[in-house]
Structure formats: C-alpha cells, structure tokens
Motif scaffolding. Structure first.
Motif, short mmCIF file in Angstrom:
data_model
loop_
_atom_site.label_atom_id
_atom_site.label_comp_id
_atom_site.label_asym_id
_atom_site.label_seq_id
_atom_site.Cartn_x
_atom_site.Cartn_y
_atom_site.Cartn_z
N SER A 75 42.78 40.26 52.47
CA SER A 75 41.57 39.86 53.18
C SER A 75 41.04 38.51 52.69
O SER A 75 40.16 37.92 53.31
N GLY A 76 41.54 38.06 51.54
CA GLY A 76 41.04 36.81 50.97
C GLY A 76 39.93 37.04 49.96
O GLY A 76 39.54 36.14 49.24
N ASN A 77 39.39 38.24 49.93
CA ASN A 77 38.38 38.60 48.93
C ASN A 77 38.80 39.93 48.33
O ASN A 77 38.32 40.98 48.73
N GLY A 78 39.70 39.89 47.37
CA GLY A 78 40.29 41.10 46.83
C GLY A 78 39.58 41.71 45.65
O GLY A 78 40.05 42.68 45.08
N ASP A 79 38.43 41.16 45.28
CA ASP A 79 37.75 41.66 44.09
C ASP A 79 37.10 43.02 44.35
O ASP A 79 36.40 43.21 45.35
N ILE A 80 37.34 43.95 43.42
CA ILE A 80 36.83 45.31 43.55
C ILE A 80 36.12 45.68 42.26
O ILE A 80 36.61 45.39 41.16
N ALA A 81 34.98 46.34 42.38
CA ALA A 81 34.24 46.85 41.23
C ALA A 81 34.11 48.37 41.39
O ALA A 81 33.37 48.84 42.26
N PHE A 82 34.88 49.11 40.60
CA PHE A 82 34.75 50.57 40.58
C PHE A 82 33.58 50.92 39.68
O PHE A 82 33.38 50.29 38.64
N MET A 86 45.61 36.27 41.45
CA MET A 86 45.69 37.62 40.93
C MET A 86 44.37 38.33 41.24
O MET A 86 43.30 37.76 41.11
N GLN A 87 44.46 39.57 41.65
CA GLN A 87 43.30 40.36 42.05
C GLN A 87 42.43 40.70 40.83
O GLN A 87 42.93 40.97 39.75
N ASN A 88 41.12 40.63 41.03
CA ASN A 88 40.16 40.98 39.98
C ASN A 88 39.65 42.40 40.22
O ASN A 88 39.07 42.68 41.28
N ILE A 89 39.87 43.26 39.25
CA ILE A 89 39.39 44.64 39.34
C ILE A 89 38.53 44.90 38.13
O ILE A 89 38.97 44.74 36.98
N THR A 90 37.29 45.30 38.38
CA THR A 90 36.34 45.58 37.31
C THR A 90 35.99 47.06 37.35
O THR A 90 35.78 47.62 38.42
N LEU A 91 35.94 47.65 36.19
CA LEU A 91 35.50 49.04 36.07
C LEU A 91 34.17 49.02 35.34
O LEU A 91 34.10 48.62 34.17
N ILE A 92 33.12 49.40 36.03
CA ILE A 92 31.78 49.44 35.46
C ILE A 92 31.46 50.90 35.16
O ILE A 92 31.49 51.73 36.06
#
Length: 161
Positions: free
Chosen positions: A100-107, A1-7
C-alpha cells in the motif's frame, strides 16, 4: 523494510518469556524493523477496583499508547472482541500493508485490564489470539512468534509448515 512496532503495557517477568521474545526479536531483524515499546501499567490503588477506577486507568494507558504509536502506523489491537486470524492471514495483512506504500503497523497489547475503548475504536484491525485466555506477557511472546512466522511465510522461508 517494513516497520512493525509492538506496544505493550507492562514488562516481561519470567526469564523464559524474556528469552523467547529476545530470540524472535533477533530473528525478525532479517525481515523488518521490529521494535518493542514497553509502557508502564497504571497503578490502581483499590484492592477490589471499581469500574470507574479501571476505566480511568485504561484512559491514562490509552493516552500513553497513542503517544507511542509511530506517525503513520496503522494500529492493530489485540483484544477479546477481535477476530481470530490464521498465520497465513497475518502474512497477507503484512503484504497488503507493505504494498500500500504505508506498511507501518503498531500492534498493541494492553494491561491486565485490557485496552481502553478509545484504543479499540481507533484500531484499524482488532485481533483475538484465541478463544482461550493468556497472560498479557504470554500473548506478547505468542504475537512476536506469529509476526516472525508471517514474515517467513512472505519471504518463502521454510519455518511455517
């Protein structure tokens, strides 16, 4: 599962914003690991803050932001210099990152003074929500909804019309 962080710099004030963000955060749990990190805004003691005082505060906020970005996550900065994108383009961005294999996103949403130049430079993507101006708290609600919308587009859920 993709990790999405909102900072985000600062806290949500009004109850309606808190309720809206909480609702979309709850909904997002079905599609991704979504987390919000609230960082304190740097206090500027001057009433009519000088450019130097603002730059100093933004640099301190940038340090906090970089420390909060999860290891390996791509930074996506929300700023007026960014490119406006559609909901479909956001969904495609999530898909590309996941494949891409690295789906982590930090908005990242900055303070009332925006984001420091170092954050914008380090961001792999810069997005503008609109040509209109929103409070940073309202931008947080709108972005959380758009993240949810992008996830539903990718999942084929009938939320986006």
């Amino acid at each position: 599962m993709q990790n999405i962080t909102l900072i985000v710099i600062g806290k949500l004030g009004q109850a309606f914003l808190q309720d809206g963000c909480a609702e979309y955060t709850k909904r997002l749990s079905a599609f991704c690991n979504f987390k919000v990190l609230e960082l304190p805004e740097e206090l500027i003691r001057e009433k009519n803050a000088s450019e130097a005082a603002i730059a100093k505060a933004l640099a301190k906020e940038a340090e906090k932001i970089f420390a909060a970005v999860p290891k390996g996550a791509e930074i996506c900065a929300l700023c007026i210099e960014g490119k406006p994108i559609s909901s479909e383009e956001m969904a495609a961005y999530f898909s590309e990152k996941a494949l891409s294999g690295n789906g982590d996103i930090a908005f990242v949403i900055g303070s009332s003074h925006g984001l420091g130049p170092s954050v914008k430079q380090r961001a792999a993507k810069r997005i503008s929500m609109s040509r209109m101006t929103f409070t940073h708290q309202m931008a947080r609600l709108l972005l959380t909804e758009q993240i949810y919308r992008a996830c539903t587009i990718n999942a084929g859920v009938k939320y986006h019309k």
